[in-house]
Scaffold this motif. Structure first.
Motif, short mmCIF file in Angstrom:
data_model
loop_
_atom_site.label_atom_id
_atom_site.label_comp_id
_atom_site.label_asym_id
_atom_site.label_seq_id
_atom_site.Cartn_x
_atom_site.Cartn_y
_atom_site.Cartn_z
N ARG A 90 -30.10 28.72 -55.49
CA ARG A 90 -30.39 28.67 -56.91
C ARG A 90 -30.80 30.03 -57.47
O ARG A 90 -31.19 30.11 -58.64
CB ARG A 90 -31.50 27.64 -57.18
N LEU A 91 -30.67 31.06 -56.64
CA LEU A 91 -30.99 32.41 -57.10
C LEU A 91 -29.73 33.23 -57.30
O LEU A 91 -29.76 34.46 -57.24
CB LEU A 91 -31.93 33.10 -56.10
N SER A 92 -28.62 32.55 -57.52
CA SER A 92 -27.34 33.23 -57.81
C SER A 92 -26.98 34.26 -56.74
O SER A 92 -26.64 35.41 -57.04
CB SER A 92 -27.40 33.90 -59.18
N GLY A 93 -27.07 33.85 -55.50
CA GLY A 93 -26.77 34.75 -54.38
C GLY A 93 -27.99 35.41 -53.80
O GLY A 93 -27.90 36.08 -52.75
N GLY A 94 -29.14 35.24 -54.44
CA GLY A 94 -30.36 35.88 -53.95
C GLY A 94 -30.81 35.38 -52.59
O GLY A 94 -31.31 36.16 -51.77
N ILE A 95 -30.65 34.08 -52.36
CA ILE A 95 -31.03 33.52 -51.05
C ILE A 95 -30.13 34.10 -49.96
O ILE A 95 -30.60 34.50 -48.89
CB ILE A 95 -30.95 31.98 -51.07
N ALA A 96 -28.84 34.17 -50.23
CA ALA A 96 -27.90 34.73 -49.26
C ALA A 96 -28.23 36.19 -48.95
O ALA A 96 -28.15 36.63 -47.80
CB ALA A 96 -26.47 34.61 -49.78
#
Length: 234
Positions: A90-96
């Motif tokens: 839900r962080l727009s790629g931030g978790i990845a």
């Protein structure tokens, strides 16, 4: 509904959840019939940065904050994110990005890690060869085996990589090979027999990477290791 679908449905219904990460053998495709699902649920905030929420024979679920996932200071935990699969972000790629950061050494991290582990590897081999010199074969064997973790930490750090957990050493080398000859000589069935005889190759690699001072700091003691390593070689 599968177990993972249940976890994702629960996470989707919770506005405080920022991400869901699958780690372990299920993520790497090495699972057996007895493998559980290792899941990290990332939340915006909680009283403790990390906590276990569920631990059963089928699900091992850990909850952590985004801030905790960004913290790379706990070395032993970092390899768990190698090959992880981000199931919800839900962080727009931030978790990845945070998962990748956990699983990847920077050059600034790799250099001191390589130096510290190289010194520890040499220290343990020195104990080993002194025992061999003095006819203490059992002690020498134990010391050589104790050098193995330091050897693996050293070689992977010299290549800018995290050392895999023993369970995933073969998987790591098969999926992310090191330059020759390391992907062959570090395979579990090979390296467990070779911590001492691999010293010349480690020394050569370390010198090429700019760590001659660590080796030379051992003075003439290094000659004893070289002598026994040569005798132990193939």
């Amino acid at each position: 509904m599968s177990l993972i679908d249940q976890v994702l449905a629960r996470a989707a219904a919770d506005p405080g959840v920022r991400g869901v990460i699958l780690t372990g053998s299920r993520a790497r495709g090495t699972q057996t019939a007895r493998s559980d699902f290792d899941v990290t649920v990332v939340v915006a905030e909680q009283a403790r940065p990390w906590r276990h929420s569920t631990r059963t024979g089928t699900l091992d679920e850990v909850v952590c904050t985004v801030e905790a996932l960004a913290d790379t200071s706990v070395h032993w935990r970092r390899y768990s994110f190698r090959g992880a699969k981000v199931l919800l972000d839900r962080l727009s790629g931030g978790i990845a990005e945070l998962v990748d950061r956990q699983a990847t050494l920077t050059a600034e991290e790799a250099v001191p890690l390589a130096r510290a582990n190289l010194d520890a590897y040499i220290n343990q081999l020195y104990r080993c060869v002194k025992s061999r010199r003095d006819g203490l074969a059992d002690a020498a064997l134990l010391d050589e085996q104790e050098s193995l973790p330091w050897l693996l930490e050293t070689v992977f750090a010299l290549h800018g990589r995290l050392r895999p957990y023993n369970k995933y050493l073969r998987w790591e080398l098969e999926n992310f090979p090191l330059p020759d000859p390391w992907s062959v000589v570090l395979m579990p069935d090979q390296v467990r027999l070779a911590p001492l005889c691999l010293f010349p190759a480690v020394e050569s690699l370390a010198r090429r990477r700019g760590h001659a001072d660590v080796l030379d700091g051992w003075g003439s003691d290094i000659e004893l290791i070289r002598a026994f390593a040569g005798a132990a070689g193939p």
